[in-house]
Scaffold this motif. Structure first.
Motif, PDB file in Angstrom:
ATOM      1  N   TYR A  71       0.828  -1.207   0.000  1.00  0.00           N
ATOM      2  CA  TYR A  71       0.000   0.000   0.000  1.00  0.00           C
ATOM      3  C   TYR A  71       0.858   1.250   0.000  1.00  0.00           C
ATOM      4  CZ  TYR A  71      -4.099  -2.842   0.767  1.00  0.00           C
ATOM      5  OH  TYR A  71      -5.093  -3.750   0.610  1.00  0.00           O
ATOM      6  N   CYS A  72       0.585   2.133  -0.942  1.00  0.00           N
ATOM      7  CA  CYS A  72       1.220   3.445  -0.979  1.00  0.00           C
ATOM      8  C   CYS A  72       0.700   4.233   0.228  1.00  0.00           C
ATOM      9  CB  CYS A  72       0.827   4.130  -2.287  1.00  0.00           C
ATOM     10  SG  CYS A  72       1.366   5.830  -2.397  1.00  0.00           S
ATOM     11  N   PRO A  73       1.491   5.196   0.726  1.00  0.00           N
ATOM     12  CA  PRO A  73       0.980   6.022   1.841  1.00  0.00           C
ATOM     13  C   PRO A  73      -0.344   6.716   1.512  1.00  0.00           C
ATOM     14  CG  PRO A  73       3.330   6.369   1.547  1.00  0.00           C
ATOM     15  CD  PRO A  73       2.890   5.470   0.424  1.00  0.00           C
ATOM     16  N   CYS A  74      -0.640   6.918   0.235  1.00  0.00           N
ATOM     17  CA  CYS A  74      -1.907   7.568  -0.135  1.00  0.00           C
ATOM     18  C   CYS A  74      -3.070   6.587  -0.067  1.00  0.00           C
ATOM     19  CB  CYS A  74      -1.825   8.167  -1.542  1.00  0.00           C
ATOM     20  SG  CYS A  74      -1.974   6.952  -2.867  1.00  0.00           S
ATOM     21  N   GLY A  75      -2.780   5.302   0.161  1.00  0.00           N
ATOM     22  CA  GLY A  75      -3.858   4.322   0.268  1.00  0.00           C
ATOM     23  C   GLY A  75      -4.023   3.476  -0.975  1.00  0.00           C
ATOM     24  N   GLN A  76      -3.353   3.847  -2.049  1.00  0.00           N
ATOM     25  CA  GLN A  76      -3.447   3.074  -3.288  1.00  0.00           C
ATOM     26  C   GLN A  76      -2.784   1.707  -3.107  1.00  0.00           C
ATOM     27  OE1 GLN A  76      -4.859   3.721  -6.418  1.00  0.00           O
ATOM     28  NE2 GLN A  76      -4.138   1.694  -7.008  1.00  0.00           N
ATOM     29  N   ARG A  90       6.278   3.848  -9.391  1.00  0.00           N
ATOM     30  CA  ARG A  90       5.477   5.065  -9.300  1.00  0.00           C
ATOM     31  C   ARG A  90       4.031   4.687  -8.977  1.00  0.00           C
ATOM     32  NH1 ARG A  90       6.050  10.298 -11.154  1.00  0.00           N
ATOM     33  NH2 ARG A  90       7.908   9.772 -12.334  1.00  0.00           N
ATOM     34  N   CYS A  91       3.493   5.355  -8.004  1.00  0.00           N
ATOM     35  CA  CYS A  91       2.102   5.114  -7.615  1.00  0.00           C
ATOM     36  C   CYS A  91       1.184   5.617  -8.726  1.00  0.00           C
ATOM     37  CB  CYS A  91       1.796   5.821  -6.301  1.00  0.00           C
ATOM     38  SG  CYS A  91       0.050   5.719  -5.857  1.00  0.00           S
ATOM     39  N   SER A  93      -1.872   6.354  -8.468  1.00  0.00           N
ATOM     40  CA  SER A  93      -2.831   7.325  -7.980  1.00  0.00           C
ATOM     41  C   SER A  93      -2.199   8.692  -7.689  1.00  0.00           C
ATOM     42  CB  SER A  93      -3.501   6.754  -6.730  1.00  0.00           C
ATOM     43  OG  SER A  93      -4.301   7.729  -6.128  1.00  0.00           O
ATOM     44  N   CYS A  94      -1.212   8.732  -6.807  1.00  0.00           N
ATOM     45  CA  CYS A  94      -0.645  10.027  -6.402  1.00  0.00           C
ATOM     46  C   CYS A  94       0.652  10.340  -7.142  1.00  0.00           C
ATOM     47  CB  CYS A  94      -0.418  10.063  -4.898  1.00  0.00           C
ATOM     48  SG  CYS A  94       0.881   8.932  -4.349  1.00  0.00           S
ATOM     49  N   LYS A  95       1.142   9.413  -7.942  1.00  0.00           N
ATOM     50  CA  LYS A  95       2.340   9.602  -8.780  1.00  0.00           C
ATOM     51  C   LYS A  95       3.642   9.689  -8.001  1.00  0.00           C
ATOM     52  CE  LYS A  95      -0.491  10.088 -12.325  1.00  0.00           C
ATOM     53  NZ  LYS A  95      -0.988   8.844 -12.862  1.00  0.00           N
ATOM     54  N   ARG A  96       3.600   9.479  -6.720  1.00  0.00           N
ATOM     55  CA  ARG A  96       4.867   9.571  -5.999  1.00  0.00           C
ATOM     56  C   ARG A  96       5.719   8.335  -6.272  1.00  0.00           C
ATOM     57  NH1 ARG A  96       3.394  10.103   0.158  1.00  0.00           N
ATOM     58  NH2 ARG A  96       1.259  10.072  -0.575  1.00  0.00           N
TER      59      ARG A  96
END
Ligand SMILES: [Zn+2]
Length: 104
Positions: A71-76, A90-91, A93-96
Protein backbone atom coordinates in the motif's frame (compact mmCIF):
# COMPACT_ATOMS: atom_id res chain seq x y z
CA UNK A 1 -7.17 -18.39 -21.56
CA UNK A 2 -5.09 -18.67 -18.41
CA UNK A 3 -6.53 -16.90 -15.38
CA UNK A 4 -5.08 -13.66 -14.05
CA UNK A 5 -3.53 -15.52 -11.17
CA UNK A 6 -1.95 -18.05 -13.59
CA UNK A 7 -0.43 -15.20 -15.56
CA UNK A 8 0.93 -13.64 -12.39
CA UNK A 9 2.33 -16.95 -11.31
CA UNK A 10 4.10 -17.31 -14.63
CA UNK A 11 5.45 -13.75 -14.55
CA UNK A 12 6.98 -14.37 -11.15
CA UNK A 13 8.56 -17.59 -12.43
CA UNK A 14 10.12 -15.60 -15.29
CA UNK A 15 11.23 -12.77 -12.98
CA UNK A 16 12.95 -15.30 -10.77
CA UNK A 17 14.62 -16.89 -13.78
CA UNK A 18 12.93 -20.28 -13.28
CA UNK A 19 11.47 -20.36 -16.81
CA UNK A 20 11.94 -18.53 -20.08
CA UNK A 21 9.43 -17.19 -22.60
CA UNK A 22 9.70 -20.23 -24.87
CA UNK A 23 8.58 -22.43 -21.98
CA UNK A 24 5.87 -19.88 -21.32
CA UNK A 25 4.44 -20.23 -24.82
CA UNK A 26 4.39 -23.98 -24.47
CA UNK A 27 2.66 -23.62 -21.15
CA UNK A 28 -0.09 -21.40 -22.58
CA UNK A 29 -0.68 -24.02 -25.29
CA UNK A 30 -0.91 -26.79 -22.73
CA UNK A 31 -3.27 -24.77 -20.54
CA UNK A 32 -5.55 -24.05 -23.51
CA UNK A 33 -5.58 -27.71 -24.47
CA UNK A 34 -6.46 -28.69 -20.92
CA UNK A 35 -9.35 -26.22 -20.96
CA UNK A 36 -10.60 -27.60 -24.26
CA UNK A 37 -10.73 -30.99 -22.59
CA UNK A 38 -12.72 -29.36 -19.79
CA UNK A 39 -9.94 -30.14 -17.38
CA UNK A 40 -9.11 -27.15 -15.26
CA UNK A 41 -5.44 -27.63 -14.65
CA UNK A 42 -3.68 -25.20 -12.40
CA UNK A 43 -0.50 -23.67 -13.72
CA UNK A 44 1.56 -24.80 -10.73
CA UNK A 45 0.61 -28.47 -11.20
CA UNK A 46 1.22 -28.20 -14.91
CA UNK A 47 4.67 -26.69 -14.43
CA UNK A 48 5.62 -29.47 -12.03
CA UNK A 49 4.30 -32.09 -14.48
CA UNK A 50 6.32 -30.50 -17.27
CA UNK A 51 9.34 -30.41 -14.97
CA UNK A 52 9.70 -26.67 -15.44
CA UNK A 53 9.52 -26.08 -11.70
CA UNK A 54 10.26 -28.05 -8.59
CA UNK A 55 7.63 -28.16 -5.81
CA UNK A 56 9.97 -25.93 -3.77
CA UNK A 57 10.03 -23.33 -6.53
CA UNK A 58 6.24 -23.45 -6.78
CA UNK A 59 5.97 -22.80 -3.07
CA UNK A 60 8.40 -19.91 -3.34
CA UNK A 61 6.28 -18.34 -6.08
CA UNK A 62 3.02 -18.89 -4.20
CA UNK A 63 4.54 -17.24 -1.14
CA UNK A 64 5.48 -14.29 -3.31
CA UNK A 65 2.00 -14.04 -4.79
CA UNK A 66 0.66 -13.60 -1.30
CA UNK A 67 3.19 -10.92 -0.48
CA UNK A 68 2.84 -8.92 -3.65
CA UNK A 69 0.37 -6.38 -2.34
CA UNK A 70 1.81 -3.16 -1.03
CA UNK A 71 0.00 0.00 0.00
CA UNK A 72 1.22 3.44 -0.98
CA UNK A 73 0.98 6.02 1.84
CA UNK A 74 -1.91 7.57 -0.13
CA UNK A 75 -3.86 4.32 0.27
CA UNK A 76 -3.45 3.07 -3.29
CA UNK A 77 -2.98 -0.67 -3.46
CA UNK A 78 0.01 -1.62 -5.58
CA UNK A 79 0.99 -4.88 -7.17
CA UNK A 80 4.71 -5.05 -6.63
CA UNK A 81 5.53 -8.68 -7.30
CA UNK A 82 7.64 -7.88 -10.34
CA UNK A 83 9.81 -5.47 -8.36
CA UNK A 84 12.78 -6.33 -6.27
CA UNK A 85 13.26 -4.73 -2.87
CA UNK A 86 15.03 -1.40 -3.25
CA UNK A 87 13.65 -0.76 -6.73
CA UNK A 88 11.40 2.20 -7.30
CA UNK A 89 7.83 2.21 -8.51
CA UNK A 90 5.48 5.07 -9.30
CA UNK A 91 2.10 5.11 -7.62
CA UNK A 92 -0.72 5.13 -10.17
CA UNK A 93 -2.83 7.33 -7.98
CA UNK A 94 -0.65 10.03 -6.40
CA UNK A 95 2.34 9.60 -8.78
CA UNK A 96 4.87 9.57 -6.00
CA UNK A 97 7.95 7.40 -6.36
CA UNK A 98 8.03 4.64 -3.84
CA UNK A 99 10.92 2.51 -2.71
CA UNK A 100 9.79 -1.07 -2.82
CA UNK A 101 10.29 -2.52 0.64
CA UNK A 102 11.63 -5.95 1.35
CA UNK A 103 8.35 -7.81 1.57
CA UNK A 104 9.81 -10.93 3.07
ZN1 LIG B 1 0.10 6.92 -3.87
Amino acid sequence: MPSKSDVEFFKIAVTKGFVDNAQGKRLITLLSQAENNAARLSIDKLMIMEEMLSPEQVKEIQDMQQRRIFYCPCGQKMNVFTFKPGEKARCKSCKRIIDIPDLK
